[in-house]
Each structure stands twice: as C-alpha cells, then as structure tokens.
Write a protein that holds these residues in place. Sequence first.
Motif, mmCIF file in Angstrom:
data_model
loop_
_atom_site.group_PDB
_atom_site.id
_atom_site.type_symbol
_atom_site.label_atom_id
_atom_site.label_comp_id
_atom_site.label_asym_id
_atom_site.label_seq_id
_atom_site.Cartn_x
_atom_site.Cartn_y
_atom_site.Cartn_z
ATOM 1 N N ASN A 149 -37.994 12.642 6.519
ATOM 2 C CA ASN A 149 -37.530 12.033 4.967
ATOM 3 C C ASN A 149 -39.311 12.261 4.800
ATOM 4 O OD1 ASN A 149 -38.772 9.585 7.010
ATOM 5 N ND2 ASN A 149 -39.808 9.437 5.384
ATOM 6 N N ARG A 153 -41.064 8.638 1.366
ATOM 7 C CA ARG A 153 -39.845 8.534 0.998
ATOM 8 C C ARG A 153 -39.033 7.193 1.735
ATOM 9 N NH1 ARG A 153 -37.676 9.179 -3.670
ATOM 10 N NH2 ARG A 153 -36.053 10.423 -2.745
ATOM 11 N N PRO A 156 -34.008 8.920 5.899
ATOM 12 C CA PRO A 156 -32.753 9.423 5.900
ATOM 13 C C PRO A 156 -31.803 9.012 6.750
ATOM 14 C CG PRO A 156 -34.086 10.878 7.341
ATOM 15 C CD PRO A 156 -34.781 9.830 7.005
ATOM 16 N N HIS A 161 -30.023 13.579 3.126
ATOM 17 C CA HIS A 161 -30.869 13.348 2.428
ATOM 18 C C HIS A 161 -32.143 13.479 2.727
ATOM 19 C CE1 HIS A 161 -29.643 8.755 2.292
ATOM 20 N NE2 HIS A 161 -29.117 9.719 0.562
ATOM 21 N N ASP A 165 -35.494 16.212 0.936
ATOM 22 C CA ASP A 165 -37.103 16.051 1.105
ATOM 23 C C ASP A 165 -37.213 17.038 2.254
ATOM 24 O OD1 ASP A 165 -36.554 13.158 0.708
ATOM 25 O OD2 ASP A 165 -37.239 12.628 2.033
ATOM 26 N N TYR A 242 -40.637 3.486 2.945
ATOM 27 C CA TYR A 242 -39.269 3.548 1.696
ATOM 28 C C TYR A 242 -39.937 3.173 0.490
ATOM 29 C CZ TYR A 242 -39.645 1.750 7.455
ATOM 30 O OH TYR A 242 -40.097 1.571 7.992
ATOM 31 N N PRO A 244 -38.942 4.008 -3.028
ATOM 32 C CA PRO A 244 -38.137 4.310 -4.366
ATOM 33 C C PRO A 244 -39.704 4.532 -5.298
ATOM 34 C CG PRO A 244 -37.879 2.150 -3.735
ATOM 35 C CD PRO A 244 -38.519 2.340 -3.017
ATOM 36 N N ARG A 303 -32.067 5.858 -2.974
ATOM 37 C CA ARG A 303 -32.454 6.785 -3.367
ATOM 38 C C ARG A 303 -30.917 6.879 -4.470
ATOM 39 N NH1 ARG A 303 -34.121 11.012 0.286
ATOM 40 N NH2 ARG A 303 -35.511 10.486 2.079
ATOM 41 N N ARG A 304 -30.246 6.612 -4.166
ATOM 42 C CA ARG A 304 -29.293 6.605 -5.206
ATOM 43 C C ARG A 304 -30.028 6.621 -6.691
ATOM 44 N NH1 ARG A 304 -25.682 10.021 -7.312
ATOM 45 N NH2 ARG A 304 -24.077 9.030 -8.538
ATOM 46 N N ASP A 306 -32.793 6.294 -7.211
ATOM 47 C CA ASP A 306 -33.419 7.172 -8.285
ATOM 48 C C ASP A 306 -32.550 8.613 -8.601
ATOM 49 O OD1 ASP A 306 -36.388 5.895 -7.449
ATOM 50 O OD2 ASP A 306 -36.698 6.931 -5.438
ATOM 51 N N ALA A 307 -32.288 8.869 -8.124
ATOM 52 C CA ALA A 307 -31.521 10.044 -8.723
ATOM 53 C C ALA A 307 -30.948 9.608 -9.898
ATOM 54 C CB ALA A 307 -29.747 10.283 -7.536
#
Length: 338
Positions: A149, A153, A156, A161, A165, A242, A244, A303-304, A306-307
């Motif tokens: 990563n 972040r 992954p 992921h 990155d 880690y 977010p 991550r989701r 954030d997306a």
Amino acid sequence: MPATARLLRVDPLAPDPATIADAAAVLAGGGLVALPTETVYGLGASASDADAVRRVFAAKRRPADNPLICHVADVDGLAALALRVTPLAAELAATWWPGPLTLVVDAAPGLPAETTGGLDSVAVRVPAHPVALAVLRISGLAVAAPSANRSGRPSPTTAEHVLADLGGEVDLVLDAGPSPIGVESTVVDARGDRPVLLRPGAVTAEDLGLDLEQTSDPTHEHATDLGAAESGRSPGTRYRHYAPVTPLLVAARDGGAELAAQAAAGGRRVGLVAPGAVPPGVIGLAAPIGATALAAVLFAALRRADALGLDALVVEAVDDAGIGRAVMDRLRRAAAPG
Ligand code: TXA
Ligand code: MG
C-alpha cells in the motif's frame, strides 16, 4: 519505470510454474513484484539489492527508518539473514512457519542498510501462501516486502488495492484473489529468552503463551492494550497507519447499528460493518460474524468507504482477545486523529 504494472492471475491452489518463474526473474533482475501472502499483499524486492529496496521505499513513500520484513522459503533462509538464531527463534520458527509470524533477530553483517532501516536487527518470516512460497523457493532469494500500500493507506488485501495505490510503480502484480487472513503478521522480538510482542496478528498472544501483563511495557501509556507495539521498539508502529479518508467510528459490541443510524441522521451517508441487520438509511458494507471474519474484510471496507465518499464509517468492535487484538489494534490506529 513502467506506466502500469503487468498483472498476472495465478491460481492459489495450483500456481502456474511459468508465472512463478516470471516473478522470480523480475525479482532477480532488481524489479518489484507485488505478491499475495496469507496476511496481505506485499511489495517485494530482492532483500540484498539496495537499489531495488530503495525503489520499494520510493513507491510506498515510506520513511527510510522503517525497516522491511524479509520473506524467506524456510528456516535456512532465516539462518542466512541472522547473526544468530536464538533457541527462542528456532522454536517459534519450528512451531509457526510457514505462517503469519515475523521474528526479529540480530542481523547478519552485509544486509543493505536500506533493508534493515539501519538497525542491527532484521525481521524475517516464511509466508504460508502457496504463491509467495513458490516464488521464494524458485528464486532462492530473500524478498523484502512491506505491505503493498501507499504509506498511511490501509494494507492491500486484493490485487486491485495494490494497483490503486502502486499501479505505476510496480513491475508485476500476481493476483491470487483476496488475502485469507486480512491483517498483517504478528511481529515478535525473538532475541531474548521470551517473545516480546511488537505487533499483534493472527498468531495470537494466547498462541504464543504470552502473559499480557508481562508483554506490556509499563513505561508506556498504551502498553497494556498494545504490548510493546507502542513503545518504539517496532519502528513501523510509531506511524499512524491504516488511515481511511472517511471518518471512522468504532462502535461498542452490539452497538453498531444504533451508532450508524444516529450518524446517518440528517441524510449523512454512513457505512456500517457489523453483524446483523442494517438500519434503514445506512449503507451496509460487510456483516462479518466474529473477529476472524472481521479481519478478512476490514481493510477492504475502509477502502470501499473512501471510494464511495461516505461521510462516516461505523465498525462494530470485537473482543480484544485472540485475533481480535490485532483487529482492534488496526481499528484504533485507523480511528486515531491524524
Ligand atoms: O503480514 C505481513 O507482515 C506483511 C506481508 C506482506 O508479509 N508485511 C508487512 O510489512 O506488514 P510492513 O512493512 O507493512 O510491516 C513491517 C513491520 C513494521 O511495523 C516494521 O517497523 C516492523 O515490521 N519491523 C521490521 N523490521 C524490524 C526490526 N528490525 N525490529 C522491529 N520491528 C521491525
Ligand atoms: Mg504496512
């Protein structure tokens, strides 16, 4: 530097020898290969190649004083990197390797300072993932591999992921599907007579027979919660990890749905990771039951969130025991103010 990484699918149960040989050749040539392991994906480089290891730090934007874990095929690989293998390290290796346990030992002379972060110790593990293990066996290399990563972040747990990155900075990505465990390895200082826990993981304090009172460093504020991990003896744990972008709220056990419903008041878009029903107006991201299941989905959920550009993410706590200790450690760090 390639504009985009080459991506090769590989069956984790029957890795294609040509794909493994390809990855081994890229590593031997000084390239960077993102490898699936049982914990998270790693960004691999030959540990003895200072230039390749420098590229790993540059790709991740990682501080140079935060050393990497060296991955080897077997305990002989540990002996080659260590100045001495203590009886404790030998015993832990025999019990837990291949597996999600990293051992810190005194470093053999000759390892690049890039790999060890300039320390006189080195962190080593034998991963249990068939793909990583095959690359290590075929290449015969020690492979320095931090999580793949960008620094800061979430680690992954899928090839997607990694590409998100580091897609522009890695030569080859081996995609073997989601990482089974989902949190990084346990890191233990094995230089003395007793293991000292530096980072909790899937090999638990209970597995290691650690008395948690004794593993904690009484000089440190968070020592009881985090063992020695916050004491500065494991350099990586000094940094906020880690993280977010989405504000993260950790709910008490059985309190996730209620906290998410409150946070969603006024039309705010709130994600929830908790077992059980998702209240109206809340976006359910995962419903893991228990700490092992939460470990497997946690980083993907961060991550989701954030997306999706959520306003907040609520994750329900698990018991701070067993692998739950590792999950709660990552959650506390992700929720900590920047
Ligand atoms: O599961 C894992 O361990 C994954 C996969 C790819 O194997 N790797 C991983 O690497 O999590 P990384 O770089 O993200 O974390 C390595 C941790 C950091 O906290 C680092 O400070 C610590 O290991 N570490 C490395 N060398 C050390 C040393 N000589 N003494 C103490 N801690 C060390
Ligand atoms: Mg990492």
